[in-house]
Design an enzyme around this catalytic site. Structure first.
Site, PDB file in Angstrom:
ATOM      1  N   ASP A  20       0.960  -1.350  -0.065  1.00 41.92           N
ATOM      2  CA  ASP A  20       0.024  -0.170  -0.022  1.00 41.92           C
ATOM      3  C   ASP A  20       0.876   1.104   0.028  1.00 41.92           C
ATOM      4  OD1 ASP A  20      -1.555   2.132   0.386  1.00 41.92           O
ATOM      5  OD2 ASP A  20      -2.314   1.360   2.588  1.00 41.92           O
ATOM      6  N   LYS A  55       3.145  11.133  -3.923  1.00 44.54           N
ATOM      7  CA  LYS A  55       1.908  10.466  -4.624  1.00 44.54           C
ATOM      8  C   LYS A  55       0.720  11.506  -5.090  1.00 44.54           C
ATOM      9  CE  LYS A  55      -1.385   6.972  -3.691  1.00 44.54           C
ATOM     10  NZ  LYS A  55      -2.037   6.137  -2.432  1.00 44.54           N
ATOM     11  N   GLU A  74      -7.083   0.806  -4.099  1.00 45.30           N
ATOM     12  CA  GLU A  74      -7.061   0.583  -2.743  1.00 45.30           C
ATOM     13  C   GLU A  74      -8.384   0.311  -2.107  1.00 45.30           C
ATOM     14  OE1 GLU A  74      -5.688   4.419  -1.900  1.00 45.30           O
ATOM     15  OE2 GLU A  74      -3.739   3.804  -2.591  1.00 45.30           O
ATOM     16  N   ASP A 122     -12.664   4.896   1.772  1.00 48.87           N
ATOM     17  CA  ASP A 122     -11.470   5.177   1.920  1.00 48.87           C
ATOM     18  C   ASP A 122     -11.066   6.626   1.986  1.00 48.87           C
ATOM     19  OD1 ASP A 122      -8.695   5.004   1.688  1.00 48.87           O
ATOM     20  OD2 ASP A 122      -8.659   3.642   0.104  1.00 48.87           O
TER      21      ASP A 122
END
Lengths: 472, 611
Positions: free
Chosen positions: B8, B70, B171, B193
């Site tokens: 992850d 990211k 994810e 999420d």
């Protein structure tokens, strides 16, 4: 004759245990029945075997190169309203593209897919071309939302390319992707109430009725997805369905390739010279088949079998009657009173033979022939599905035999536990099986659960010490 | 059995997991933590440090410490998102050669995949140390809403790090895999999420035979915990300006301290009703003068300043459910993922929206990595037969081509199950047009320019005819690995052309190769460094242990020529070892370690002892 049947029985039992690697009498018997193109279903009938087993035998023969699956005749299916409306539901869907490799035989060495799965992919792919959305998902037009969802999920697990990730599949990858795409497209229509109604309307009453009739005759499509199912079992079941479904079926064609030279086409039928060492078996098989033939004329309609079953029952040949009814179950699962009949006959047959089986099993055990004992015990469990002791014994035999069959051991132990959830000895056996299988985490988890319920159990405590101690 | 890891790769924290003996588990790093901060720093000496070490030095080395990379991965330099990031981070973002983003750290330019690769390398190392052997394959998760360029850039990061990323999964999907794994349940679940930098929501159907089907997914790859932090920072900065008329944003070190304090306050307010923000000497006024920042913040105040962010997530949830064609009542389970879901206001909002509380027992920081590990094991056929599973994923964005007027004509709509393929016919727009340029876009905006360009190609040699007369059939295909292929066929002549669309990470093939080599070189250099450090330590320890024996030898064996000779010999060896240490000569150090050992044994022998 009775002896030969008994032999067949023993063979199929052995086969289930994965013992038979070479062709045996049963294979020869099947082989000698195949002339030109024949439906596997009718062969199963002639041999008095359940279709599953006939499929299994045919699959072995295909693997050996003694048989090939015939491609379904392209004009065997009606290409009526169903196919065109199936595609026109969404005009943006792509028509099936011709795959680069057209036959399964090309580039065989590079493809890591067993013949059974290949046959399954090939026949499903072929069938897609003219199938209605219902047929693609193997559903009756009466299927409810739950059945549609279950069918899609069940088939996804069989055809999604990820299930064979990293394997060399050649043209099969594309075929599987296409099958999955078509299934998804079918699911997207059938799972939405409105779109399904529109589709049904386009399909028309007549075609729906025809589909309904056809699907009723199909032999598979269990209503709920069964847990822990092996893919191969699913594949076999599906293949069997395809063979037997009237006009949908493909056939088994003999003699395209010989046993000793897979690439060389053979002239005659299965009785050609390529069989060589199978000659003796074949002669025996012929004799056997002649006798079977006298009882089961070829291509008997279902009610003829039913008549024969009734006669067998009248004459107290219960085992034979049961076999007939099992054949009927494969062909016409909706036969009135079938289930009750099967239950009744199973009970009679089991009661009649259980004592014998137990004696036999005891003899094997005394002589230390664990493998044989396991096979007989398997039989006993089939006959007495609620017998905790039998299941427990079967499980521990499977665990103790050399080499052990831990998967079967686990299955039987789990069944025993279902029957008697509280019994510590069963739970301990399960833990040991897991530990033997190297699944230490599972073993310890189960053991800890057991210890929670029975904290003072000495055996469990000792086992815990053993397991933890065994850890490096 | 070849091990595969699940990673992850989060905006702020990353996590690595494996499936061990059938059970998925997270691997703790050297510090014993199960998550590693997604931070990379370059020190003054040019050394790279990653994770907790990088986080610890962030305040004093803010300009050379990268976090939230990211947010930049796979993006164009001139995109709105990159502009927004530039305004908030202390490190310097510059334009790369391909219009991509580069970071300037200590005068060296780094691409974002390179920075992400440093993180991946670290996580790979964590797994390798645990497993005791090399790891070459991984499944990595990305936000569901990542486009193909961002996914490709993530894959490139893997390549640079020496990891083959065999599959990128979303994810929320990974979270659902981990939730449903081995449970044999039939359920429809919603995964909410909210991570450090991104927000995703997915609706999935889980079936008891191990099929996980994504029904719909949506999100915002620029909405996350950091926006909550930013709200607090803005509030602090404005308050300070009102009071002192000084803009703290202009001081990079102050900004980094504000960031840390805001994050800490936000986290504390998940459990406390009120917290104190105390930053002494926040800014120097020249001489010995300095200003301090001290304020208290209540949970209610935080909720007040962030309710719009939470509202945005709920609006996306509503939209996703709509797309799925489900009613709220049809959702069986609600799964919360990401550190931000610890915030009571978030939990309350989601619970209110769906009318049911979230499932307990899902660890929001670890569940995604676990799911990735499960998918990896499933693909490689390493799961127990009982637990075999297959994931039916969907495309998160519409895939289409640009048509007349600069608009997008979608061919594969969002939330289509992959593998999939769709075809559509187009006609020429100009008289006598003999070529068609096919521009492949991904995104859900109507105008092409607002979407991501994935690739382009030309179909030439069309029959010259009046506009609208020549037909071209365009087919899009996405396979199970997410690779997009486009076929174009002139229906007149049957002439066909096709390309495999490779999303662009912003790196050219040569650059990727060079960076991969550089990363390998760095890894080798680091290994040698580590060896040198160990050799040095070992040599110094041995020298010290020999020298400790000298007085004893001298007092016991005074006048013995033999002893004198031996000590001289030992001193000589020590001298050689010292010079090797000073020169940093690894080979020589290793050599002298043996000699030192012999010398030590010799001296011990003089004393009548054994080594």
């Amino acid at each position: 004759m009775e002896e030969l049947i008994a032999d067949l029985d023993a063979n199929s039992m052995l086969k289930r245990a994965g013992e038979v690697s070479d062709l045996d009498l049963t294979h020869a018997a099947l082989l000698s029945l195949v002339e030109g193109e024949v439906e596997l279903g009718s062969i199963a009938l002639q041999m008095g075997l359940p279709v599953d087993e006939a499929i299994e035998i045919a699959a072995t023969l295909i693997q050996k190169g003694a048989l090939v699956l015939a491609s379904p005749p392209s004009d065997s299916r009606d290409t009526g309203a169903g196919s065109s409306s199936g595609k026109s539901d969404d005009e943006r869907r792509v028509p099936l593209r011709e795959s680069k490799e057209t036959t399964a035989d090309e580039g065989e060495e590079e493809i890591e897919l067993d013949p059974l799965r290949r046959a399954l992919v090939d026949s499903t792919y072929e069938a897609l071309k003219s199938a209605s959305l219902y047929e693609i998902l193997e559903l009756s037009p009466d299927a409810d939302a739950r059945e549609i969802r279950d069918a899609y999920f069940r088939l996804s697990k069989l055809f999604h390319p990820d299930t064979l990730y990293g394997k060399r599949l050649g043209a099969y990858r594309e075929k599987m992707e296409t099958i999955f795409r078509e299934m998804t497209a079918a699911y997207e229509v059938l799972s939405r109430r409105k779109r399904r109604a529109e589709y049904d309307e386009r399909l028309g009453e007549e075609r729906l009725a025809a589909l309904r009739k056809r699907m009723l005759g199909s032999i598979d499509a269990p209503s709920a997805p069964q847990k822990k199912r092996q893919l191969d079992v699913e594949a076999r079941r599906r293949l069997a369905a395809r063979r037997l479904r009237g006009g949908l079926s493909t056939g088994v064609r003999a003699g395209a390739r010989s046993v000793d030279g897979p690439s060389r086409p053979r002239s005659g039928g299965a009785q050609g010279d390529g069989l060589g060492k199978l000659g003796d078996a074949r002669d025996a098989a012929q004799a056997l088949l002649r006798s079977i033939d006298s009882r089961n004329p070829r291509n008997t309609p279902v009610d003829a079998i039913a008549r024969r079953a009734a006669r067998a029952e009248e004459e107290e040949r219960y085992e034979e009657a049961l076999n007939h009814w099992l054949a009927i179950e494969r062909l016409e699962p909706d036969w009135p009173g079938l289930e009750e009949k099967l239950d009744e006959l199973r009970a009679i047959v089991t009661r009649a033979s259980l004592a014998e089986y137990r004696t036999l099993a005891a003899a094997h055990l005394r002589a230390g022939r664990l493998r044989e004992a396991a096979l007989v015990y398997q039989r006993i469990c089939t006959g007495a599905p609620d017998d905790v002791e039998a299941h427990l014994t079967t499980a521990s035999i499977f665990r103790r035999m050399e080499p052990p069959d831990l998967r079967s051991a686990r299955d039987y132990a789990q069944r025993a536990q279902q029957l008697d959830p509280g019994r510590v000895s069963i739970r301990i056996l399960l833990v040991r099986i897991y530990a033997d299988a190297g699944m230490k985490h599972n073993a310890i988890r189960y053991l800890d659960e057991l210890l929670r319920d029975h904290p003072e159990d000495l055996d469990a405590q000792a086992l815990r010490r053993e397991l933890i101690g065994a850890k490096p | 059995m070849e091990k595969i890891i699940g990673i992850d790769l989060g905006t702020f924290n990353s996590c690595v997991a494996i499936v061990d003996a059938g059970s998925p588990q997270v691997i703790a790093n050297r510090g014993g933590y199960k998550t590693t901060p997604s931070m990379v720093a370059i020190t003054e000496s040019g050394k790279r440090i990653v994770g907790h070490m990088a986080k610890r030095q962030a305040v004093t080395n803010a300009e050379n410490t990268v976090y939230a990379a990211k947010r930049l991965i796979g993006r164009k330099y001139d995109s709105a998102q990159v502009r927004a990031t530039r305004a908030t981070v202390p490190y310097s973002i510059v334009e790369g050669p391909n219009g991509d983003v580069r970071l300037s750290l200590r005068e060296t330019l780094y691409s974002i995949p390179e920075v992400s690769a440093m993180l991946l390398q670290e996580l790979k190392l964590v797994a390798e140390e645990y497993l005791g052997h090399e790891v070459k394959k991984a499944v990595v998760t990305v936000p569901a809403y990542f486009n193909d360029n961002q996914r490709q850039a993530t894959k490139d990061a893997g390549t640079i790090a020496g990891l083959e990323i065999i599959r990128i999964i979303n994810e929320p999907t990974a979270a659902a895999l981990s939730y449903g794994f081995g449970k044999n349940i039939d359920r429809t679940v919603a995964v909410y999420d909210l991570g450090g930098g991104t927000f995703d929501v997915s609706i999935l159907e889980i079936s008891s035979n191990g099929v996980f089907r994504v029904v719909s997914t949506a999100g915002d790859s620029f909405l996350g915990g950091e926006d909550f932090d930013q709200s607090i920072i803005d509030w602090l900065v404005e308050g300070f300006r009102d009071e002192h008329d000084i803009d703290l944003r202009r001081d990079r070190m102050a900004l980094q301290r504000l960031k840390d304090a805001a994050e800490k306050a936000k986290t504390e307010l998940s459990t406390l009703e009120e917290t104190e923000i105390n930053l002494p000497f926040i800014i120097s006024m020249g001489g010995n003068e300095a200003l301090h920042l001290q304020r208290s913040l209540t949970r209610a105040e935080l909720e007040e300043m962030t309710y719009d962010l939470i509202d945005r997530t709920i609006a996306i949830c509503e939209h996703t459910l709509d797309e799925a064609g489900f009613d709220k009542s049809e959702i069986d389970d609600l799964i919360l993922v990401g550190g931000m879901t610890r915030m009571p206001a978030v939990q309350r909002a989601v619970t209110d929206w769906l009318g049911k509380p979230p499932c307990k027992g899902v660890h929001p920081d670890e569940v995604v990595a676990l799911g990735a590990a499960i998918q990896g094991a499933a693909l490689l056929g390493q799961l127990d037969q009982d637990e075999e599973m297959v994931l039916l994923d969907v495309t998160p964005h519409t895939l289409g081509i640009m048509v007349k007027g600069g608009y997008i004509e979608g061919l594969i709509p969002l939330n289509t199950a992959v593998p999939t393929s769709r075809a559509k016919r187009f006609t020429t727009v100009r008289d006598g047009q003999t070529t068609v340029r096919i521009l492949v876009f991904q995104g859900d905006e109507p105008e092409a320019k607002d979407n991501e360009l994935l690739g382009e190609f030309e179909l030439t040699g069309l029959r010259s005819a009046p506009a609208g007369e020549v037909e071209v059939e365009v087919t899009f295909e996405i396979n199970a690995d997410g690779i997009v292929s486009v076929y174009a066929k002139d229906l007149d002549t049957g002439k066909a052309q096709s390309i495999t669309v490779t999303a662009s990470s912003g790196l050219s093939a040569e650059e990727l190769k060079r960076m991969t080599r550089a990363a390998e070189d760095y890894a080798v250099a680091q290994k040698l460094d580590e060896e040198a450090k160990q050799a040095k330590q070992r040599a110094e320890e041995t020298i010290a242990s020999i020298e400790r024996l000298y007085p004893e030898v001298e007092s016991l064996l005074a006048g013995s020529d033999f002893a004198k000779e031996a000590l001289e010999r030992a001193s000589e060896i020590i001298g050689e070892a010292r010079s090797a240490i000073d020169r940093g000569d690894l080979a020589k150090m290793k050599e002298t370690i043996d000699a030192l050992d012999r010398a030590r044994r010799m001296v011990l022998g003089l004393l009548g002892r054994s080594a």
